[in-house]
Design a protein around this motif. Sequence first.
Motif, mmCIF file in Angstrom:
data_model
loop_
_atom_site.group_PDB
_atom_site.id
_atom_site.type_symbol
_atom_site.label_atom_id
_atom_site.label_comp_id
_atom_site.label_asym_id
_atom_site.label_seq_id
_atom_site.Cartn_x
_atom_site.Cartn_y
_atom_site.Cartn_z
ATOM 1 N N ASP A 226 35.969 33.553 34.163
ATOM 2 C CA ASP A 226 38.136 33.814 34.636
ATOM 3 C C ASP A 226 38.238 34.159 36.206
ATOM 4 N N THR A 227 39.276 34.698 36.588
ATOM 5 C CA THR A 227 39.988 34.056 37.411
ATOM 6 C C THR A 227 40.201 36.194 37.261
ATOM 7 N N ILE A 228 39.476 37.082 38.522
ATOM 8 C CA ILE A 228 39.912 38.960 38.175
ATOM 9 C C ILE A 228 40.162 39.114 39.134
ATOM 10 N N THR A 229 40.196 38.329 40.219
ATOM 11 C CA THR A 229 40.716 39.008 41.879
ATOM 12 C C THR A 229 42.047 37.973 42.258
ATOM 13 N N PRO A 230 43.005 37.986 42.998
ATOM 14 C CA PRO A 230 43.756 37.449 43.639
ATOM 15 C C PRO A 230 43.057 36.409 44.581
ATOM 16 N N THR A 231 41.533 37.212 45.117
ATOM 17 C CA THR A 231 40.165 36.295 46.023
ATOM 18 C C THR A 231 39.508 35.657 45.397
ATOM 19 N N ASP A 232 39.362 35.106 43.933
ATOM 20 C CA ASP A 232 38.775 34.674 43.537
ATOM 21 C C ASP A 232 38.786 33.001 43.689
ATOM 22 N N ASP A 233 37.265 32.790 44.354
ATOM 23 C CA ASP A 233 37.245 31.272 44.842
ATOM 24 C C ASP A 233 36.808 30.198 43.735
ATOM 25 N N GLY A 234 36.595 30.470 42.508
ATOM 26 C CA GLY A 234 36.732 29.595 41.747
ATOM 27 C C GLY A 234 34.987 29.625 41.577
ATOM 28 N N ARG A 235 34.625 30.100 42.233
ATOM 29 C CA ARG A 235 33.143 30.366 41.644
ATOM 30 C C ARG A 235 33.036 31.100 40.323
ATOM 31 N N VAL A 236 31.338 31.277 39.947
ATOM 32 C CA VAL A 236 31.295 31.812 39.022
ATOM 33 C C VAL A 236 30.630 32.934 39.167
#
Length: 368
Positions: A226-236
């Motif tokens: 799940d994306t939890i911050t606006p800076t998430d890059d799609g990694r696990v």
Amino acid sequence: MREDNVRKIWSEAELDAALENLNSDVGEDDGLAFARASLLAAAGVEEAPPAGPRRSGAWRWVAVAAAVVTLVGGLGVAAALWTPGPPETAQPAVLPELDRPLAPGEFRYAQKLGWEPQIMYGRPAWVQQKVELWIPADPAGVWHRRTMWTGVVHGLGPEKSKDVQVNLTPKDEYGPGGVFPGDMPTAGEVKPHWNTPLQKWLLPDAAFVASLVPDRGKLAKRLALDTITPTDDGRVHTATESLTMVRSVLELGLAPKNVRFALSDAFTDVNGGFRMPGHTPDGRPATILGTKDSGQRLYLDPATAQLLAWDAAQPTPVLTRSAEAPVSTSKGPPSATTSRASAERTAPPEKLNEPSAVYSFAITTSSG
């Protein structure tokens, strides 16, 4: 007894005198003696013999209370002697009782007592912070959050500790459905490189908690991707990130029991995460969720999966601050008052010999 029943609090001597007077003018056939005996029998209490050693404090209170109730004609309220009035503030509750449905006017209460790193007088220190949360019976209603410093500071040494002044003024915030001012305004936003729309794992509200289903497989996937911050890059996510997601939900005290257990089960499927039986730092039995990357630990009640404590294991770095001012709550959340601050990190305070946070929960009729 409530104040409207007995207006005066009697001393030990006054209690003895009252009992002596009460017994001195009551004969075996006196109606008052019969009423008193009946009342005590209804309450399941044996009457003390007329002569003998001085009554214990507990017995003397029961005898005087029974006599007072009898004199005002209240034979039917003996059981009320043992029934306290509704709590004015939240009281600790037995954890299994917390999962009952709430009546209108009741609130789920959660308290987090934790330590925050601060630079004070040029030194890294720990300042104790208390965060309280009241969630109404209908979670879609207005939540109340109160944040404040307790005044306890560790790490400065005796020569500086005596000079510390801490602003104890609480900061109260109110959020419809658990959405507080300053919370993530872009929840649900979608970007091409994200695995999912932006989710409120780190700032959960009523709607987000309601979206959690008690399905281990689905929750394990969400904890990983799940994306939890606006800076998430799609990694696990790392194990520590996933543990933070679990902690943020459980510390509300809102998630139902089956969801709490499903989150605990799902975390065992997280890469680098583990679960084992153990004890909290203060010795209570606990189910421990831990991470191999940072050594963080969550301690859950084995019978209910309610959150008991959190240990960050590693001290938290803090921003370099130059001010010699005391801690202040000013306009924002409690923070150190500074004349200037930079993004430069400084050495964290020495780790405390206690958890980073401990939690308690209750059901109350007071909203703070």
